[in-house]
Write a protein that holds these residues in place. Sequence first.
Motif, PDB file in Angstrom:
ATOM      1  N   GLU A   1      18.058   4.748  -4.056  1.00 58.39           N
ATOM      2  CA  GLU A   1      18.792   4.588  -2.796  1.00 58.39           C
ATOM      3  C   GLU A   1      19.369   5.904  -2.278  1.00 58.39           C
ATOM      4  OE1 GLU A   1      21.453   3.482  -6.276  1.00 58.39           O
ATOM      5  OE2 GLU A   1      19.417   2.977  -5.640  1.00 58.39           O
ATOM      6  N   ASP A   2      19.347   6.962  -3.097  1.00 56.33           N
ATOM      7  CA  ASP A   2      19.879   8.250  -2.667  1.00 56.33           C
ATOM      8  C   ASP A   2      18.886   9.077  -1.860  1.00 56.33           C
ATOM      9  OD1 ASP A   2      22.217   7.574  -3.891  1.00 56.33           O
ATOM     10  OD2 ASP A   2      22.114   9.097  -5.470  1.00 56.33           O
ATOM     11  N   PHE A   3      17.635   8.636  -1.807  1.00 51.56           N
ATOM     12  CA  PHE A   3      16.642   9.363  -1.027  1.00 51.56           C
ATOM     13  C   PHE A   3      16.730   8.933   0.434  1.00 51.56           C
ATOM     14  CE2 PHE A   3      14.801   9.347  -5.323  1.00 51.56           C
ATOM     15  CZ  PHE A   3      14.548  10.699  -5.485  1.00 51.56           C
ATOM     16  N   GLY A   4      16.447   9.845   1.344  1.00 46.73           N
ATOM     17  CA  GLY A   4      16.560   9.555   2.772  1.00 46.73           C
ATOM     18  C   GLY A   4      15.273   9.079   3.395  1.00 46.73           C
ATOM     19  N   ASP A   5      14.414   8.423   2.617  1.00 54.17           N
ATOM     20  CA  ASP A   5      13.135   7.950   3.147  1.00 54.17           C
ATOM     21  C   ASP A   5      12.942   6.487   2.736  1.00 54.17           C
ATOM     22  OD1 ASP A   5      12.604   8.219   0.444  1.00 54.17           O
ATOM     23  OD2 ASP A   5      11.288   9.945   0.667  1.00 54.17           O
ATOM     24  N   ASP A   6      11.698   6.089   2.470  1.00 55.16           N
ATOM     25  CA  ASP A   6      11.406   4.689   2.140  1.00 55.16           C
ATOM     26  C   ASP A   6      11.546   4.370   0.656  1.00 55.16           C
ATOM     27  OD1 ASP A   6      10.625   4.148   4.833  1.00 55.16           O
ATOM     28  OD2 ASP A   6       8.655   5.045   4.425  1.00 55.16           O
TER      29      ASP A   6
ATOM     30  N   ALA B   1      13.751   1.295  -0.392  1.00 52.19           N
ATOM     31  CA  ALA B   1      13.211   0.020   0.090  1.00 52.19           C
ATOM     32  C   ALA B   1      11.981  -0.391  -0.704  1.00 52.19           C
ATOM     33  CB  ALA B   1      12.870   0.126   1.574  1.00 52.19           C
ATOM     34  N   VAL B   2      11.138   0.572  -1.056  1.00 51.28           N
ATOM     35  CA  VAL B   2       9.939   0.261  -1.837  1.00 51.28           C
ATOM     36  C   VAL B   2      10.322  -0.190  -3.246  1.00 51.28           C
ATOM     37  CG1 VAL B   2       7.863   1.265  -2.904  1.00 51.28           C
ATOM     38  CG2 VAL B   2       8.387   1.716  -0.497  1.00 51.28           C
ATOM     39  N   VAL B   3      11.259   0.504  -3.864  1.00 53.34           N
ATOM     40  CA  VAL B   3      11.712   0.110  -5.205  1.00 53.34           C
ATOM     41  C   VAL B   3      12.317  -1.287  -5.165  1.00 53.34           C
ATOM     42  CG1 VAL B   3      13.408   0.615  -7.018  1.00 53.34           C
ATOM     43  CG2 VAL B   3      11.971   2.443  -6.088  1.00 53.34           C
ATOM     44  N   GLN B   4      13.083  -1.589  -4.127  1.00 49.11           N
ATOM     45  CA  GLN B   4      13.666  -2.924  -3.992  1.00 49.11           C
ATOM     46  C   GLN B   4      12.589  -3.987  -3.816  1.00 49.11           C
ATOM     47  OE1 GLN B   4      16.633  -4.145  -4.600  1.00 49.11           O
ATOM     48  NE2 GLN B   4      15.813  -6.167  -4.090  1.00 49.11           N
ATOM     49  N   ARG B   5      11.572  -3.655  -3.055  1.00 50.94           N
ATOM     50  CA  ARG B   5      10.460  -4.599  -2.833  1.00 50.94           C
ATOM     51  C   ARG B   5       9.751  -4.919  -4.142  1.00 50.94           C
ATOM     52  NH1 ARG B   5       5.901  -3.254   1.695  1.00 50.94           N
ATOM     53  NH2 ARG B   5       4.468  -4.987   1.287  1.00 50.94           N
TER      54      ARG B   5
ATOM     55  N   TYR C   1      -5.009   6.569 -13.912  1.00 47.15           N
ATOM     56  CA  TYR C   1      -4.520   6.003 -12.654  1.00 47.15           C
ATOM     57  C   TYR C   1      -3.899   7.107 -11.803  1.00 47.15           C
ATOM     58  CZ  TYR C   1      -0.067   5.773 -15.267  1.00 47.15           C
ATOM     59  OH  TYR C   1       1.049   6.058 -16.005  1.00 47.15           O
ATOM     60  N   THR C   2      -3.593   6.796 -10.568  1.00 53.04           N
ATOM     61  CA  THR C   2      -3.193   7.826  -9.609  1.00 53.04           C
ATOM     62  C   THR C   2      -1.796   8.380  -9.869  1.00 53.04           C
ATOM     63  OG1 THR C   2      -2.206   6.261  -8.060  1.00 53.04           O
ATOM     64  CG2 THR C   2      -4.564   6.703  -7.807  1.00 53.04           C
ATOM     65  N   GLY C   3      -1.587   9.599  -9.408  1.00 53.19           N
ATOM     66  CA  GLY C   3      -0.263  10.210  -9.474  1.00 53.19           C
ATOM     67  C   GLY C   3       0.744   9.459  -8.613  1.00 53.19           C
ATOM     68  N   ALA C   4       0.286   8.886  -7.492  1.00 55.65           N
ATOM     69  CA  ALA C   4       1.186   8.119  -6.623  1.00 55.65           C
ATOM     70  C   ALA C   4       1.728   6.898  -7.357  1.00 55.65           C
ATOM     71  CB  ALA C   4       0.444   7.685  -5.355  1.00 55.65           C
ATOM     72  N   LEU C   5       0.876   6.238  -8.127  1.00 55.74           N
ATOM     73  CA  LEU C   5       1.327   5.079  -8.892  1.00 55.74           C
ATOM     74  C   LEU C   5       2.259   5.507 -10.016  1.00 55.74           C
ATOM     75  CD1 LEU C   5       1.312   2.086  -9.545  1.00 55.74           C
ATOM     76  CD2 LEU C   5      -0.863   2.419 -10.760  1.00 55.74           C
ATOM     77  N   LYS C   6       1.940   6.604 -10.674  1.00 56.32           N
ATOM     78  CA  LYS C   6       2.826   7.097 -11.742  1.00 56.32           C
ATOM     79  C   LYS C   6       4.199   7.450 -11.168  1.00 56.32           C
ATOM     80  CE  LYS C   6       3.892   8.563 -15.925  1.00 56.32           C
ATOM     81  NZ  LYS C   6       5.334   8.780 -15.870  1.00 56.32           N
ATOM     82  N   ASN C   7       4.223   8.065 -10.002  1.00 63.57           N
ATOM     83  CA  ASN C   7       5.503   8.411  -9.388  1.00 63.57           C
ATOM     84  C   ASN C   7       6.317   7.152  -9.088  1.00 63.57           C
ATOM     85  OD1 ASN C   7       7.331  10.437  -8.166  1.00 63.57           O
ATOM     86  ND2 ASN C   7       6.824   9.357  -6.271  1.00 63.57           N
ATOM     87  N   LEU C   8       5.655   6.106  -8.581  1.00 60.79           N
ATOM     88  CA  LEU C   8       6.369   4.851  -8.334  1.00 60.79           C
ATOM     89  C   LEU C   8       6.959   4.315  -9.634  1.00 60.79           C
ATOM     90  CD1 LEU C   8       7.228   2.464  -6.540  1.00 60.79           C
ATOM     91  CD2 LEU C   8       5.002   1.424  -7.077  1.00 60.79           C
ATOM     92  N   LEU C   9       6.178   4.311 -10.690  1.00 63.20           N
ATOM     93  CA  LEU C   9       6.673   3.820 -11.979  1.00 63.20           C
ATOM     94  C   LEU C   9       7.850   4.658 -12.469  1.00 63.20           C
ATOM     95  CD1 LEU C   9       3.249   3.055 -13.686  1.00 63.20           C
ATOM     96  CD2 LEU C   9       4.905   1.386 -12.810  1.00 63.20           C
TER      97      LEU C   9
ATOM     98  N   HIS D   1       0.867  -1.187   0.000  1.00 64.66           N
ATOM     99  CA  HIS D   1       0.000   0.000   0.000  1.00 64.66           C
ATOM    100  C   HIS D   1       0.899   1.230   0.000  1.00 64.66           C
ATOM    101  CE1 HIS D   1      -2.937   2.995   0.950  1.00 64.66           C
ATOM    102  NE2 HIS D   1      -2.489   3.165   2.185  1.00 64.66           N
ATOM    103  N   LEU D   2       0.832   2.006  -1.061  1.00 69.58           N
ATOM    104  CA  LEU D   2       1.753   3.137  -1.201  1.00 69.58           C
ATOM    105  C   LEU D   2       1.625   4.148  -0.072  1.00 69.58           C
ATOM    106  CD1 LEU D   2       1.677   3.799  -5.067  1.00 69.58           C
ATOM    107  CD2 LEU D   2       3.213   2.331  -3.720  1.00 69.58           C
ATOM    108  N   GLY D   3       0.450   4.229   0.534  1.00 68.87           N
ATOM    109  CA  GLY D   3       0.246   5.186   1.617  1.00 68.87           C
ATOM    110  C   GLY D   3       0.956   4.835   2.915  1.00 68.87           C
ATOM    111  N   ASP D   4       1.488   3.633   2.994  1.00 68.97           N
ATOM    112  CA  ASP D   4       2.202   3.224   4.207  1.00 68.97           C
ATOM    113  C   ASP D   4       3.656   3.690   4.228  1.00 68.97           C
ATOM    114  OD1 ASP D   4       0.019   1.927   5.305  1.00 68.97           O
ATOM    115  OD2 ASP D   4       0.608  -0.066   4.568  1.00 68.97           O
ATOM    116  N   TYR D   5       4.120   4.312   3.156  1.00 68.40           N
ATOM    117  CA  TYR D   5       5.535   4.643   3.022  1.00 68.40           C
ATOM    118  C   TYR D   5       5.722   6.080   2.579  1.00 68.40           C
ATOM    119  CZ  TYR D   5       5.770  -0.366   3.261  1.00 68.40           C
ATOM    120  OH  TYR D   5       5.619  -1.663   3.680  1.00 68.40           O
TER     121      TYR D   5
END
Length: 196
Positions: free
Chosen positions: A60-65, A68-72, A90-98, A45-49
């Motif tokens: 890996e250069d970001f100081g947050d999750d 780890a999410v990309v690795q998952r 589809y959502t902007g959150a999903l586009k950002n992950l992609l 769930h993207l909202g958990d991170y």
Amino acid sequence: MAKLLAIHGAVTRPGRLYAALQLALESAVESGQGVGHPVETDLLHLGDYRISFADGRPPEDFGDDTGAVVQRVTAADMFLIGTPIFRATYTGALKNLLDLLPVEALRGKVCGLVGMGATDHHYLAVDTQLRPVLTWFGAHTVPTSVYLQSRHFTDGRLSDPTAIESLQALTAAVVAMQEKLSHSPKASGPPPLAGG
């Protein structure tokens, strides 16, 4: 054991779509057993991170999750990607992950697509908006998708028999495609924009 990751492409509190993805993952375990191909499941769930806005830096250069999410995502063998439909896509959150994912995260992997909206109005959104992006990655998408609506749920749980059957069939197709492609070393195809 193959790993199926369901991605809940929203940052809002988990609700009906999240519950539908949970149901799909339960059926995936049964589908895997049915073809002699055990399946491990996971639900993201993207909202958990805390995931940063894609700006060209390695995850890996970001100081947050973000890393780890990309690795998952990268560690998964196949996917169910579920998204609410907002403003006809589809959502902007999903586009950002992609945007954060390396091509290798999805290349040659099987994806099943699930959209959810209030009405029939945007039932083609995942096919016309999300499927082309996954094709760019070189992912294998199941030819059909599932579009869920508010009327398919009762007290927050998927209750419409046809919708349940469609979701289970999509999940079974993802598992079956992944099992078949896992025996074909050339199934991933060329990287995007190869040759020329």
